[in-house]
Design a protein around this motif. Structure first.
Motif, mmCIF file in Angstrom:
data_model
loop_
_atom_site.group_PDB
_atom_site.id
_atom_site.type_symbol
_atom_site.label_atom_id
_atom_site.label_comp_id
_atom_site.label_asym_id
_atom_site.label_seq_id
_atom_site.Cartn_x
_atom_site.Cartn_y
_atom_site.Cartn_z
ATOM 1 N N CYS A 2 -4.547 1.673 -2.865
ATOM 2 C CA CYS A 2 -4.073 0.825 -1.759
ATOM 3 C C CYS A 2 -5.058 -0.318 -1.496
ATOM 4 N N ILE A 23 0.914 7.261 2.601
ATOM 5 C CA ILE A 23 0.760 6.144 3.538
ATOM 6 C C ILE A 23 2.064 5.973 4.294
ATOM 7 N N CYS A 68 1.324 3.972 -3.349
ATOM 8 C CA CYS A 68 0.588 5.230 -3.144
ATOM 9 C C CYS A 68 1.220 6.352 -3.965
ATOM 10 N N ALA A 121 -3.007 5.819 6.524
ATOM 11 C CA ALA A 121 -2.929 6.937 5.573
ATOM 12 C C ALA A 121 -2.830 8.253 6.321
ATOM 13 N N CYS A 172 0.850 -1.203 0.000
ATOM 14 C CA CYS A 172 0.000 0.000 0.000
ATOM 15 C C CYS A 172 0.887 1.254 0.000
ATOM 16 N N CYS A 217 -3.965 12.088 1.702
ATOM 17 C CA CYS A 217 -4.618 10.996 0.970
ATOM 18 C C CYS A 217 -5.744 11.576 0.123
#
Lengths: 391, 97, 309
Positions: B81, B60, B55, B70, B51, B75
């Motif tokens: 993710c 993250i 990103c 996050a 993830c 975000c």
């Protein structure tokens, strides 16, 4: 001691005296002898510099931005189509405030293709934010290139400088030239100390974009820089004059004080105007000349002070107005007469396009025409005349 | 750090508009773009960090306990993710702001 | 299942970010993701010359910047020329002892328009002159920054705002320009394709590009959810599909030697890649068949080249 040398070769020797560190250039007539000689002196180790053999003028100016942003003293040279191909990047070099020096061997723009001299190339690039100096002879070319680096790199300035020399008429003639000593040049022009460079030890961003909230401020700041460069240019010219015993100023005059009628011109054409003035003198006619050596920033106050009491002002342009009212030099002078409330009669002659010879006799005829001209509304179709055009 | 654009006077810009505050884009919180946000089911998470790796917004980060979460300041809620989490430990849920 | 070393990404990929949060890329932008990965490998001692385009515009509205490495933007078509200048400038300053003698890598970055179209000449010049630098083409297959206009790197059949699909047009009518071949034709030491859907492959290639003894060229397929009209969360998936269908083979050309770095055989049908994308929605089976045929031919060609010594 004076040395007979082709002016192009002398220009590259001046770059050598300035201890140029980086060159990126693309060959174009009539600039070729400048870059060929630079290549030579780099190849044989006389000049410790990198020479980037780019594939176009657009990349030449782009690479110059790279070398200059890295912190290297940067020189290039071009002509005509080459200058126009770099046009886009000229604006960026000045906005990024990079002190690149470029010799422009002035040449007419296509079409029709012409390799010969006029000022249509530089006039199309006059509003790119570069400081622009014009030379009349080989000695001036050498001295101006050295001074150009001092001006460009001065932290009160930090702008690129264009040194204009007429293609062929000046670039290809052999003249006796006095080269300053390297140690004196080194004293006058110390190492370039950049304010910002691209280096990981001090990371920064160059060339960010501006939204409408900031673009005006960014351009205003740049404009202040070129306006404020004027006193610095004067100071540096005067320092050079003192050190090297050759007089330089942003404007120079000839047979000026007592003449009611004066020419204003730039570049090598000045020599023929001076010959014309000398001939006129023999006939008891008094005519003067202002040589404009600095075109950007335009020295309006200084020129106004000279023109204040003149009766007739004849502006010589070496580029077509292209549908505008007058040639580009005339436009500047007309604006200053208005600003300073000077009442002189103003005339505009366009001469020497695409290498057409313009002789002292031509300027004598212009003088005679102007002093005989009657005041009042002109019936002419245009506000300028083109000398020598066959009708 | 930089102030808002509209507060700059012309002489406050650096020569050539150079920016010395590298990474100052952090001032701009892209979290406001989001309509969905990722939530982690730590019982399923194997802490592989894919993830984090996938990103696009570098939004993250790994917490001290090794699990990921996050940074909602940044975000944008793209959902990569959650889509790429092969143990299915991340779910996109409605973000009530 | 991923091999063990890949399982704990933060243990094997540098943590430091060089394009920071707060940049204004669209949701799910795989282009900025590709750069995020690449710049981690290039590291601190890097200078970036970037062309005008998405990555420039999302990162540097005055007075802020998303970059932490030295970075310059000059214009659209000249990133490679600017990079040449920086490389040459640093070389002479180092030689003269004016800057510390440390190895600094120059990276030029442009989109597909800035690379395959308007910047092709400057790129060719810089590769031919053999400057030691890496050129990265972040290829999102159209002029996305200006609103999804076609470039010479837009794939056949894609509908863009200047190659719209219509009654008498299928959209883009020409085949995608092969930038990798063009770069390789300059006989430079390292050329590779990569896609951020395969971050470890991408990272390995960036390492190779950085080490190359001369210019290197990296071509990153950069999925653009906005321009391709796919959901943002599917950006990684579509990169993977491009590779698994053979549309975008992952390979490298090191000192002239081709090597496929990831072999997805048996290839999935191109339809799997095309079908979910809005830009290809109008394609008929006949078009898809044509794309399938040419994709197979290209894949076979790469395979053949890769089996050569």
């Amino acid at each position: 001691m004076k040395k007979g040398i082709e002016v192009s070769i002398a220009a590259s020797e001046a770059a050598k005296l300035a201890r140029v560190e980086a060159i990126a250039a693309y060959p174009i007539t009539p600039q070729t002898h400048i870059v060929e000689h630079l290549s030579d002196i780099v190849a044989n180790g006389e000049l410790d510099a990198v020479y980037v053999t780019v594939e176009s003028e657009h990349s030449a100016m782009s690479a110059c931005i790279g070398t200059s942003a890295a912190g290297a003293r940067t020189f290039t040279s071009t002509s005509a189509q080459g200058l126009e191909l770099m046009h886009e990047i000229l604006f960026i070099a000045s906005a990024l405030r990079l002190p690149i020096v470029m010799a422009v061997a002035n040449r007419a723009l296509s079409a029709p293709l012409s390799i010969w001299n006029d000022h249509s190339d530089v006039m199309a690039a006059r509003d790119c934010g570069w400081i622009q100096l014009f030379c009349e002879n080989g000695q001036e070319v050498v001295d101006t290139i050295i001074m150009a680096f001092r001006i460009a790199e001065d932290h009160r300035v930090l702008l690129p400088v264009m040194v204009n020399l007429d293609g062929f008429q000046l670039s290809h003639v052999v003249e006796p030239i006095d080269f300053p000593d390297q140690k004196d040049v080194d004293k006058f022009l110390p190492d370039y100390k950049p304010l910002y460079t691209l280096h990981p030890d001090r990371p920064l961003t160059m060339g960010a974009y501006a939204t409408p909230e900031l673009y005006t401020e960014a351009k205003f700041a740049q404009e202040q820089a070129i306006i404020n460069s004027l006193p610095v240019i004067k100071e540096i010219l005067s320092e050079y004059s003192k050190k090297f015993k050759r007089k330089y100023n942003i404007l120079e005059t000839y047979n000026f004080e007592k003449s009611d009628t004066v020419f204003i011109a730039m570049g090598s054409v000045n020599e023929n105007i001076m010959t014309a003035i000398d001939t006129l003198k023999k006939d008891k006619k008094s005519c003067g000349l202002v040589k404009v050596r600095l075109f950007r920033p335009f020295p309006d106050a200084e020129l106004a002070a000279l023109l204040e009491k003149k009766k007739n002002v004849i502006v010589i342009d070496r580029a077509m107005p292209a549908g505008g009212m007058n040639g580009p030099v005339y436009n500047e002078v007309a604006a200053l007469l208005r600003r300073y409330n000077i009442k002189a009669n103003l005339f505009n002659y366009i001469v020497g396009l695409g290498g057409r010879d313009v002789l002292p006799e031509d300027f004598i005829s212009v003088y005679d025409e102007v002093v005989k001209a009657k005041k009042g509304k002109s019936k002419e179709k245009t506000n300028y005349k083109v000398i020598g055009v066959r009708a | 750090m930089p102030k808002p654009m509209e507060e700059y006077k012309w002489h406050e810009l650096r020569i050539g508009c150079v920016i010395e505050e590298v990474g100052s884009a952090r001032e701009y919180k892209t979290g406001g773009w989001r309509s969905m946000k990722p939530v982690w089911d730590e019982s399923r998470c194997i802490k592989c960090g894919l993830c984090w790796l996938y990103c696009p917004d570098a939004a993250i980060y790994q917490k001290e306990d090794g699990f990921f979460t996050a940074d909602l300041d940044y975000c944008k809620g793209c959902g990569i993710c959650a889509h790429e989490c092969w143990p299915k430990a991340i779910k996109m849920v409605e973000d009530e702001k | 299942m991923l091999p063990n070393i890949e399982i704990y990404a933060p243990n094997v990929v540098p943590k430091e970010e060089f394009v920071v949060s707060g940049h204004r890329a669209c949701q799910g932008c795989a282009e900025v993701l590709a750069l995020r990965h690449a710049l981690k490998i290039f590291g601190k001692d890097t200078i970036i010359a970037m062309a005008t385009g998405c990555m420039e515009i999302i990162s540097t509205p005055l007075p802020t910047t998303a970059w932490t490495q030295p970075w310059i933007h000059v214009a659209f078509e000249n990133a490679a020329a600017v990079a040449s200048g920086i490389e040459a400038g640093l070389r002479i300053l180092r030689k003269k002892g004016k800057i510390p003698d440390k190895d600094i890598h120059i990276v030029a970055i442009g989109g597909d328009g800035g690379t395959a179209d308007i910047g092709l000449q400057a790129l060719s010049g810089a590769l031919e002159r053999y400057h030691k630098f890496t050129y990265i083409c972040v290829d999102n297959e159209a002029y996305m920054n200006t609103g999804i206009q076609r470039s010479s790197s837009t794939p056949y059949g894609a509908s863009t705002t200047t190659s719209p699909a219509g009654k008498v047009s299928i959209g883009q009518q020409t085949w995608k320009k092969d930038m990798v071949k063009i770069a390789a034709a300059h006989n430079i030491p390292y050329v590779a394709t990569a896609c951020p859907s395969y971050p470890f492959d991408l990272i390995e290639k960036v390492k190779q590009a950085k080490m190359a003894n001369g210019p290197s060229y990296l071509h990153f397929l950069s999925v653009c959810p906005t321009g391709w009209r796919i959901p943002s969360e599917a950006a990684i998936k579509y990169g993977r599909l491009a590779v698994e269908t053979g549309i975008f083979p992952l390979y490298e050309i090191k000192d002239g030697k081709y090597r496929i770095t990831y072999n997805p055989e048996p290839l999935r049908p191109v339809k799997d890649y095309l079908k979910g994308q809005g830009r290809f929605r109008h394609l008929t089976d006949e078009h898809i068949e044509y794309i399938q045929k040419r994709t197979n031919e290209h894949w076979e060609e790469i395979k053949k080249l890769a089996s050569l010594k």
